[in-house]
Design an enzyme around this catalytic site. Structure first.
Site, PDB file in Angstrom:
ATOM      1  N   LYS A 120       0.806  -0.993   0.072  1.00 51.09           N
ATOM      2  CA  LYS A 120      -0.331  -0.266   0.021  1.00 51.09           C
ATOM      3  C   LYS A 120       0.863   0.927   0.449  1.00 51.09           C
ATOM      4  O   LYS A 120       1.019   2.328  -0.804  1.00 51.09           O
ATOM      5  CB  LYS A 120      -0.608   0.290   1.220  1.00 51.09           C
ATOM      6  CG  LYS A 120      -1.298   1.148   1.391  1.00 51.09           C
ATOM      7  CD  LYS A 120      -2.625   0.825   2.943  1.00 51.09           C
ATOM      8  CE  LYS A 120      -1.847   1.596   3.932  1.00 51.09           C
ATOM      9  NZ  LYS A 120      -1.132   3.253   4.362  1.00 51.09           N
ATOM     10  N   ASN A 121       1.453   0.858   0.760  1.00 51.69           N
ATOM     11  CA  ASN A 121       3.201   2.240   1.046  1.00 51.69           C
ATOM     12  C   ASN A 121       3.955   2.469  -0.204  1.00 51.69           C
ATOM     13  O   ASN A 121       4.126   3.598   0.042  1.00 51.69           O
ATOM     14  CB  ASN A 121       3.738   2.273   2.382  1.00 51.69           C
ATOM     15  CG  ASN A 121       2.338   2.430   3.730  1.00 51.69           C
ATOM     16  OD1 ASN A 121       1.471   2.975   3.571  1.00 51.69           O
ATOM     17  ND2 ASN A 121       3.424   2.423   5.068  1.00 51.69           N
ATOM     18  N   ARG A 126      -4.458  10.612   4.968  1.00 53.93           N
ATOM     19  CA  ARG A 126      -3.533  11.608   5.429  1.00 53.93           C
ATOM     20  C   ARG A 126      -2.587  12.260   3.640  1.00 53.93           C
ATOM     21  O   ARG A 126      -1.482  12.314   3.344  1.00 53.93           O
ATOM     22  CB  ARG A 126      -2.657  11.747   6.267  1.00 53.93           C
ATOM     23  CG  ARG A 126      -3.225  11.744   7.360  1.00 53.93           C
ATOM     24  CD  ARG A 126      -2.318  11.602   8.563  1.00 53.93           C
ATOM     25  NE  ARG A 126      -0.890  11.906   8.069  1.00 53.93           N
ATOM     26  CZ  ARG A 126      -0.432  13.392   7.884  1.00 53.93           C
ATOM     27  NH1 ARG A 126      -1.805  14.395   8.950  1.00 53.93           N
ATOM     28  NH2 ARG A 126       0.601  13.673   7.717  1.00 53.93           N
ATOM     29  N   CYS A 162      -5.492  13.287  13.006  1.00 54.08           N
ATOM     30  CA  CYS A 162      -5.292  11.563  12.797  1.00 54.08           C
ATOM     31  C   CYS A 162      -5.493  10.811  13.991  1.00 54.08           C
ATOM     32  O   CYS A 162      -4.524  11.543  15.037  1.00 54.08           O
ATOM     33  CB  CYS A 162      -3.634  11.350  12.048  1.00 54.08           C
ATOM     34  SG  CYS A 162      -3.306   9.443  11.721  1.00 54.08           S
ATOM     35  N   ARG A 207       1.473  14.073  13.577  1.00 57.20           N
ATOM     36  CA  ARG A 207       1.492  14.470  11.779  1.00 57.20           C
ATOM     37  C   ARG A 207       1.350  14.960  11.000  1.00 57.20           C
ATOM     38  O   ARG A 207       0.483  15.345  10.713  1.00 57.20           O
ATOM     39  CB  ARG A 207       0.380  12.957  11.147  1.00 57.20           C
ATOM     40  CG  ARG A 207       0.639  11.458  12.393  1.00 57.20           C
ATOM     41  CD  ARG A 207       0.073  10.617  11.103  1.00 57.20           C
ATOM     42  NE  ARG A 207       1.314   9.982  10.715  1.00 57.20           N
ATOM     43  CZ  ARG A 207       1.066   9.270   9.320  1.00 57.20           C
ATOM     44  NH1 ARG A 207      -0.499   8.774   9.874  1.00 57.20           N
ATOM     45  NH2 ARG A 207       1.220   8.613   8.513  1.00 57.20           N
ATOM     46  N   PRO A 208       2.015  16.538  11.617  1.00 57.04           N
ATOM     47  CA  PRO A 208       1.718  18.071  10.729  1.00 57.04           C
ATOM     48  C   PRO A 208       2.732  17.339   9.369  1.00 57.04           C
ATOM     49  O   PRO A 208       3.310  16.508   8.765  1.00 57.04           O
ATOM     50  CB  PRO A 208       2.778  18.161  11.764  1.00 57.04           C
ATOM     51  CG  PRO A 208       3.890  17.845  12.042  1.00 57.04           C
ATOM     52  CD  PRO A 208       2.621  16.728  12.566  1.00 57.04           C
ATOM     53  N   ASP A 248       4.095  19.754   7.574  1.00 65.37           N
ATOM     54  CA  ASP A 248       5.622  21.550   7.636  1.00 65.37           C
ATOM     55  C   ASP A 248       6.653  20.879   7.082  1.00 65.37           C
ATOM     56  O   ASP A 248       7.337  21.647   5.844  1.00 65.37           O
ATOM     57  CB  ASP A 248       5.310  21.536   8.980  1.00 65.37           C
ATOM     58  CG  ASP A 248       6.221  20.570   9.695  1.00 65.37           C
ATOM     59  OD1 ASP A 248       6.254  19.334   9.631  1.00 65.37           O
ATOM     60  OD2 ASP A 248       7.481  20.848  10.472  1.00 65.37           O
ATOM     61  N   LEU A 249       7.301  20.024   6.564  1.00 66.46           N
ATOM     62  CA  LEU A 249       8.546  19.236   6.116  1.00 66.46           C
ATOM     63  C   LEU A 249       8.144  18.821   4.145  1.00 66.46           C
ATOM     64  O   LEU A 249       8.463  19.958   3.939  1.00 66.46           O
ATOM     65  CB  LEU A 249       8.674  17.935   6.903  1.00 66.46           C
ATOM     66  CG  LEU A 249       9.123  18.192   7.871  1.00 66.46           C
ATOM     67  CD1 LEU A 249       9.869  16.179   8.241  1.00 66.46           C
ATOM     68  CD2 LEU A 249      10.661  19.324   8.138  1.00 66.46           C
ATOM     69  N   ASP A 257       5.041   0.669  12.071  1.00 64.88           N
ATOM     70  CA  ASP A 257       4.084  -0.342  11.492  1.00 64.88           C
ATOM     71  C   ASP A 257       3.299  -1.619  11.883  1.00 64.88           C
ATOM     72  O   ASP A 257       2.663  -1.750  11.602  1.00 64.88           O
ATOM     73  CB  ASP A 257       4.017   0.135  10.194  1.00 64.88           C
ATOM     74  CG  ASP A 257       3.776   1.320   9.713  1.00 64.88           C
ATOM     75  OD1 ASP A 257       2.757   2.413  10.681  1.00 64.88           O
ATOM     76  OD2 ASP A 257       4.007   1.632   8.479  1.00 64.88           O
ATOM     77  N   ARG A 293      -8.090  -0.749   4.842  1.00 61.30           N
ATOM     78  CA  ARG A 293      -7.101   0.780   4.446  1.00 61.30           C
ATOM     79  C   ARG A 293      -6.408   0.494   4.149  1.00 61.30           C
ATOM     80  O   ARG A 293      -6.005   0.287   2.960  1.00 61.30           O
ATOM     81  CB  ARG A 293      -7.388   2.504   5.256  1.00 61.30           C
ATOM     82  CG  ARG A 293      -8.235   2.700   5.606  1.00 61.30           C
ATOM     83  CD  ARG A 293      -7.813   3.888   5.967  1.00 61.30           C
ATOM     84  NE  ARG A 293      -6.782   4.517   6.225  1.00 61.30           N
ATOM     85  CZ  ARG A 293      -5.695   4.728   6.919  1.00 61.30           C
ATOM     86  NH1 ARG A 293      -5.522   4.168   7.992  1.00 61.30           N
ATOM     87  NH2 ARG A 293      -4.278   5.040   6.073  1.00 61.30           N
TER      88      ARG A 293
HETATM   89  C1  UD1 Z   1       4.678   6.584   5.969  1.00 61.97           C
HETATM   90  C2  UD1 Z   1       4.163   5.835   5.717  1.00 61.97           C
HETATM   91  C3  UD1 Z   1       2.862   5.019   7.084  1.00 61.97           C
HETATM   92  C4  UD1 Z   1       4.131   5.051   8.506  1.00 61.97           C
HETATM   93  C5  UD1 Z   1       5.360   5.883   8.366  1.00 61.97           C
HETATM   94  C6  UD1 Z   1       6.877   6.030   9.248  1.00 61.97           C
HETATM   95  C7  UD1 Z   1       3.124   5.884   3.553  1.00 61.97           C
HETATM   96  C8  UD1 Z   1       1.312   6.175   3.208  1.00 61.97           C
HETATM   97  N1  UD1 Z   1       2.450   6.266   5.482  1.00 61.97           N
HETATM   98  O1  UD1 Z   1       4.033   7.594   6.563  1.00 61.97           O
HETATM   99  O2  UD1 Z   1       2.481   3.971   7.047  1.00 61.97           O
HETATM  100  O3  UD1 Z   1       4.060   4.969   9.863  1.00 61.97           O
HETATM  101  O4  UD1 Z   1       5.888   6.728   7.286  1.00 61.97           O
HETATM  102  O5  UD1 Z   1       7.448   4.822   9.092  1.00 61.97           O
HETATM  103  O6  UD1 Z   1       3.517   5.843   3.020  1.00 61.97           O
HETATM  104  N2  UD1 Z   1       6.825  15.025  10.457  1.00 61.97           N
HETATM  105  C9  UD1 Z   1       7.090  15.974  10.621  1.00 61.97           C
HETATM  106  N3  UD1 Z   1       6.657  17.233   9.234  1.00 61.97           N
HETATM  107  C10 UD1 Z   1       5.971  16.650   8.123  1.00 61.97           C
HETATM  108  C11 UD1 Z   1       6.143  15.400   8.252  1.00 61.97           C
HETATM  109  C12 UD1 Z   1       6.453  14.477   8.937  1.00 61.97           C
HETATM  110  O7  UD1 Z   1       6.850  16.469  11.616  1.00 61.97           O
HETATM  111  O8  UD1 Z   1       5.752  17.141   7.592  1.00 61.97           O
HETATM  112  C13 UD1 Z   1       7.187  13.550  11.490  1.00 61.97           C
HETATM  113  C14 UD1 Z   1       5.682  12.312  11.777  1.00 61.97           C
HETATM  114  O9  UD1 Z   1       5.009  13.145  12.330  1.00 61.97           O
HETATM  115  C15 UD1 Z   1       6.915  11.372  12.099  1.00 61.97           C
HETATM  116  C16 UD1 Z   1       8.044  11.507  12.261  1.00 61.97           C
HETATM  117  O10 UD1 Z   1       8.156  12.867  10.790  1.00 61.97           O
HETATM  118  O11 UD1 Z   1       6.748  11.580  13.508  1.00 61.97           O
HETATM  119  C17 UD1 Z   1       8.560  10.543  10.495  1.00 61.97           C
HETATM  120  O12 UD1 Z   1       6.671  10.454   9.540  1.00 61.97           O
HETATM  121  P1  UD1 Z   1       7.198  10.298   8.067  1.00 61.97           P
HETATM  122  O13 UD1 Z   1       8.359   9.347   8.153  1.00 61.97           O
HETATM  123  O14 UD1 Z   1       6.664  11.843   7.039  1.00 61.97           O
HETATM  124  O15 UD1 Z   1       5.169   9.547   8.344  1.00 61.97           O
HETATM  125  P2  UD1 Z   1       5.036   9.091   6.744  1.00 61.97           P
HETATM  126  O16 UD1 Z   1       5.006   9.430   5.157  1.00 61.97           O
HETATM  127  O17 UD1 Z   1       3.347  10.032   6.512  1.00 61.97           O
END
Ligand code: UD1
Length: 419
Positions: free
Chosen positions: A22-23, A92, A116, A121-122, A124-125, A304, A397
């Protein structure tokens, strides 16, 4: 509303095939937005999140059709490059259309995803990355509004490893002018799978799978064909399902190298685990030991699989300390496992699990998120009596036919309409 009824006590045995990830599929499908024409994808899992992605792509003027696990997407320019709230709130990962839309059309209007269940789960990045590549960004009425005549390559240093952020940066940079270097990039296999498809489309990318990825922007990409990598999280869930029943299960059509951290932890716990080219087998075990786990970015133990491993540890001899290193608030499953009889003390990002084989007994439980749902199903396999897992739309999902796959291994499990 549908629920899953699982009656514990049966040892699982046999072989089961893993579906496409899925991811990996989500970013790959969104990357199609980078090139007009017909894209072909194989090994696409049949899941609710994939349907949500197709709906969002349809709103962006893309036509998709399916034949089993193959999918065709015909991409044509949308009248407005906009991802509306109604579609984004369902998933998301919809934020992944920001990079491709902006790179391709010089503008994008993408709704901010809502809250969520697993932490704030922001995004911002994701947004900062687009600014780094030269986009002007405004946040207005819950939407990210991004504009750039043409993105310009730059150095992007993530201060936190982010899978989605790395994927959005990659997609945006493929059509930017000049070179982009992503540092502290995510190394997850799903990022590598996306890069394989971007390369098939003609993107120039080096270093995928390492923490530094270099992208040389090109003027145009062409649609292509790609088969989605096997789902390492589903594979891990099925292995743990075998383990928690003390059974012997072979998980086939997967990439064992993607699951090394889980294999190591299962062995540390006392399980006999063998891997070959494309399958992993966990052998029958009478008992297993409490084992500590800390989740962290790949190749460390995946967040996960944290909830599923915790279910396994409720049946271990001794204590396990489980530390969640990626998300705040990802212990929502603890209270439900406790309702089944588990002895778990959650403390901020750490949970202490005191294992006790045979202590679980069936009850009605509530799934709170995707992986939490899977952990409750696994706990149900080890519990005495019947466990009803409610709100299984979370499970749909991200797992293709989980109950059918487990039933094929001998589990007493079925989907019921709980009214
Ligand atoms: C993806 C996976 C999810 C998995 C996660 C971590 C998909 C669709 N989902 O989620 O199943 O649990 O990777 O392996 O692929 N963060 C920020 N700002 C941002 C983005 C992220 O602070 O803009 C933080 C998040 O809150 C978290 C960390 O960075 O603490 C890692 O998140 P991220 O790797 O971005 O997760 P996703 O890509 O959303």
């Amino acid at each position: 509303m549908e629920s899953i009824a699982v009656t514990g006590g049966r040892k699982l045995s046999g072989s089961v095939d893993v579906s496409g990830s899925k991811n990996a599929a989500l970013p790959v499908l969104f990357s199609a937005l980078l090139a007009d024409g017909e894209h072909h994808f194989d090994n696409v899992p049949q899941l609710r999140d994939i349907v949500s992605t197709e709906q969002l792509l349809a709103a962006l003027n893309c036509e998709s059709s399916r034949n089993g696990n193959s999918m065709r997407i015909r991409v044509a320019p949308p009248s407005t490059p906009e991802a509306p709230y109604d579609l984004v709130r369902k998933m998301r990962a919809s934020i992944l259309c920001l990079g491709p839309l902006l790179a391709r059309y010089g503008q994008a209007r993408v709704s901010l995803p809502g809250g969520c269940a697993i932490g704030s789960r922001p995004v911002d990045l994701h947004v900062e990355t687009m600014q780094r590549l030269g986009a002007e960004i405004e946040i207005e009425a819950g939407y990210v509004i991004a504009k750039a005549k043409r993105l310009v390559g730059d150095r992007i240093l993530f201060d936190k490893v982010t899978v989605g952020g790395t994927e959005n940066a990659l997609m945006a940079a493929t059509l930017a002018r000049g070179t982009t270097v992503i540092e502290n990039a995510a190394k997850e296999p799903e990022v590598v799978d996306l890069v394989h498809y971007l390369q098939t489309m003609g993107a120039k990318i080096e270093g995928a799978g390492s923490s530094v990825i270099t992208i040389e922007g090109v003027d145009e990409l062409q649609p292509g064909r790609h088969s989605i990598v096997a789902d390492r999280i589903e594979a891990g869930t099925l292995l743990i399902a075998g383990a928690i029943t003390g059974g012997s299960v072979r998980v086939a059509r997967c990439e064992p190298a993607h699951l090394q951290s889980l294999i190591d932890k299962l062995r540390e716990s006392g399980f006999d685990v063998h891997a070959d080219q494309d399958s992993i087998t966990v052998e029958e075990a009478q008992s297993w030991k409490g084992t500590d786990v800390t989740t962290a970015p790949y190749p460390a133990f995946p967040t996960d699989l944290q909830a599923q491993f915790m279910a396994l540890m409720t049946q271990a001899e001794g204590t396990s300390v489980i530390t969640e290193g990626i998300f705040e608030n990802r212990f929502m499953h603890v209270q439900e496992l406790v309702r089944l009889g588990a002895n778990i003390t959650p403390m901020a990002q750490v949970a202490i699990v005191r294992g006790n084989r045979g202590a679980l007994s069936g009850a009605s439980v509530m799934a709170t998120d995707l992986r939490a749902s899977a952990s409750l199903v696994l706990a149900g396999l080890a519990a005495e009596g019947t466990t009803m897992v409610n709100r299984i739309y979370h499970l749909d999902r991200g797992y293709e036919n989980l109950e059918r796959k487990l039933a094929g291994l001998g589990a007493d499990i079925k989907r019921v309409n709980a009214g």
